[in-house]
Design a protein around this motif. Structure first.
Motif, short mmCIF file in Angstrom:
data_model
loop_
_atom_site.label_atom_id
_atom_site.label_comp_id
_atom_site.label_asym_id
_atom_site.label_seq_id
_atom_site.Cartn_x
_atom_site.Cartn_y
_atom_site.Cartn_z
N GLU A 61 -7.32 -46.50 -90.92
CA GLU A 61 -6.96 -46.37 -89.51
C GLU A 61 -5.87 -47.37 -89.13
O GLU A 61 -4.93 -47.02 -88.40
CB GLU A 61 -8.19 -46.57 -88.62
CG GLU A 61 -7.91 -46.38 -87.15
CD GLU A 61 -9.15 -46.49 -86.29
OE1 GLU A 61 -9.13 -45.93 -85.19
OE2 GLU A 61 -10.14 -47.13 -86.71
N VAL A 91 -2.64 -46.01 -90.39
CA VAL A 91 -2.19 -44.87 -89.58
C VAL A 91 -1.63 -45.37 -88.24
O VAL A 91 -0.61 -44.89 -87.75
CB VAL A 91 -3.33 -43.85 -89.37
CG1 VAL A 91 -2.97 -42.81 -88.32
CG2 VAL A 91 -3.70 -43.18 -90.68
N ASP A 92 -2.30 -46.37 -87.68
CA ASP A 92 -1.88 -46.89 -86.37
C ASP A 92 -0.51 -47.55 -86.40
O ASP A 92 0.11 -47.73 -85.35
CB ASP A 92 -2.92 -47.88 -85.83
CG ASP A 92 -4.18 -47.19 -85.33
OD1 ASP A 92 -4.18 -45.95 -85.20
OD2 ASP A 92 -5.18 -47.91 -85.08
N THR A 93 -0.01 -47.91 -87.57
CA THR A 93 1.33 -48.50 -87.65
C THR A 93 2.40 -47.46 -87.35
O THR A 93 3.54 -47.81 -87.05
CB THR A 93 1.62 -49.09 -89.04
OG1 THR A 93 1.70 -48.03 -90.00
CG2 THR A 93 0.59 -50.13 -89.44
N GLY A 94 2.05 -46.17 -87.46
CA GLY A 94 3.02 -45.11 -87.26
C GLY A 94 3.91 -44.88 -88.46
O GLY A 94 4.81 -44.04 -88.43
N ARG A 95 3.65 -45.59 -89.54
CA ARG A 95 4.50 -45.48 -90.73
C ARG A 95 3.92 -44.54 -91.79
O ARG A 95 4.56 -44.27 -92.79
CB ARG A 95 4.70 -46.88 -91.32
CG ARG A 95 5.47 -47.79 -90.38
CD ARG A 95 5.66 -49.20 -90.92
NE ARG A 95 6.22 -49.16 -92.25
CZ ARG A 95 5.78 -49.93 -93.26
NH1 ARG A 95 4.80 -50.78 -93.07
NH2 ARG A 95 6.35 -49.85 -94.44
N GLN A 138 3.02 -41.20 -93.54
CA GLN A 138 3.61 -39.86 -93.54
C GLN A 138 2.91 -39.00 -94.57
O GLN A 138 2.25 -39.50 -95.47
CB GLN A 138 5.10 -39.92 -93.85
CG GLN A 138 5.41 -40.43 -95.26
CD GLN A 138 6.91 -40.49 -95.53
OE1 GLN A 138 7.71 -40.13 -94.69
NE2 GLN A 138 7.27 -40.95 -96.71
N THR A 153 -0.69 -32.39 -89.26
CA THR A 153 -0.22 -33.71 -88.82
C THR A 153 -1.00 -34.81 -89.53
O THR A 153 -2.10 -34.59 -90.05
CB THR A 153 -0.38 -33.88 -87.31
OG1 THR A 153 -1.78 -33.93 -87.00
CG2 THR A 153 0.30 -32.76 -86.54
N VAL A 154 -0.43 -35.99 -89.49
CA VAL A 154 -1.13 -37.16 -90.04
C VAL A 154 -2.45 -37.36 -89.31
O VAL A 154 -3.48 -37.64 -89.93
CB VAL A 154 -0.24 -38.42 -89.96
CG1 VAL A 154 -1.04 -39.68 -90.29
CG2 VAL A 154 0.96 -38.30 -90.88
N ALA A 155 -2.45 -37.19 -88.00
CA ALA A 155 -3.68 -37.37 -87.22
C ALA A 155 -4.75 -36.38 -87.64
O ALA A 155 -5.93 -36.75 -87.74
CB ALA A 155 -3.38 -37.23 -85.73
#
Length: 122
Positions: free
Chosen positions: A63, A66-70, A72, A80-82
């Protein structure tokens, strides 16, 4: 306890020890009395009981990444990644629940074998 190893190295070492147990006890070898089965079940119960925490911490690490936005996806095909992250979290939760059940079943084996012994040979 060597905490300088990566999480993967630590998990890999645990898996290797279980593999060694499997080889050592192939065809029931290594068990000289019923209580040894209970002893091993108890030790494996302790191992299984620690897995939910390790899995929750793996989910937390994922998590945070993932939260870094980096993060892929290499072959997303519309996902989606989410969405994929949600699947990862669900499977880690399922694995934690299975580990809890495994631990409880192994505790029961330990209890059930506690008063079983060998009769002196006739």
């Amino acid at each position: 306890m060597d905490l300088n190893r990566s999480p993967y190295a630590i998990a890999g070492a645990a898996a290797e020890e279980v593999r060694a147990l499997n080889h050592r006890t192939f065809d029931g070898a290594g068990y000289n009395r019923p209580s040894q089965v209970g002893d091993v079940a108890g030790a494996l119960s302790a191992l299984a009981s620690q897995l939910p925490q390790a899995l929750r911490q793996a989910a937390g690490g994922f998590e945070a990444l993932v939260d870094t936005g980096r993060v892929q996806m290499y072959d997303a095909q519309g996902e989606t990644v989410a969405e994929r992250a949600g699947q990862v979290y669900a499977q880690l939760d399922a694995a934690a629940a299975a580990a809890d059940a495994l631990s409880e079943a192994l505790k029961m084996v330990q209890n059930l074998t506690a008063d079983i012994g060998l009769r002196d040979s006739a």
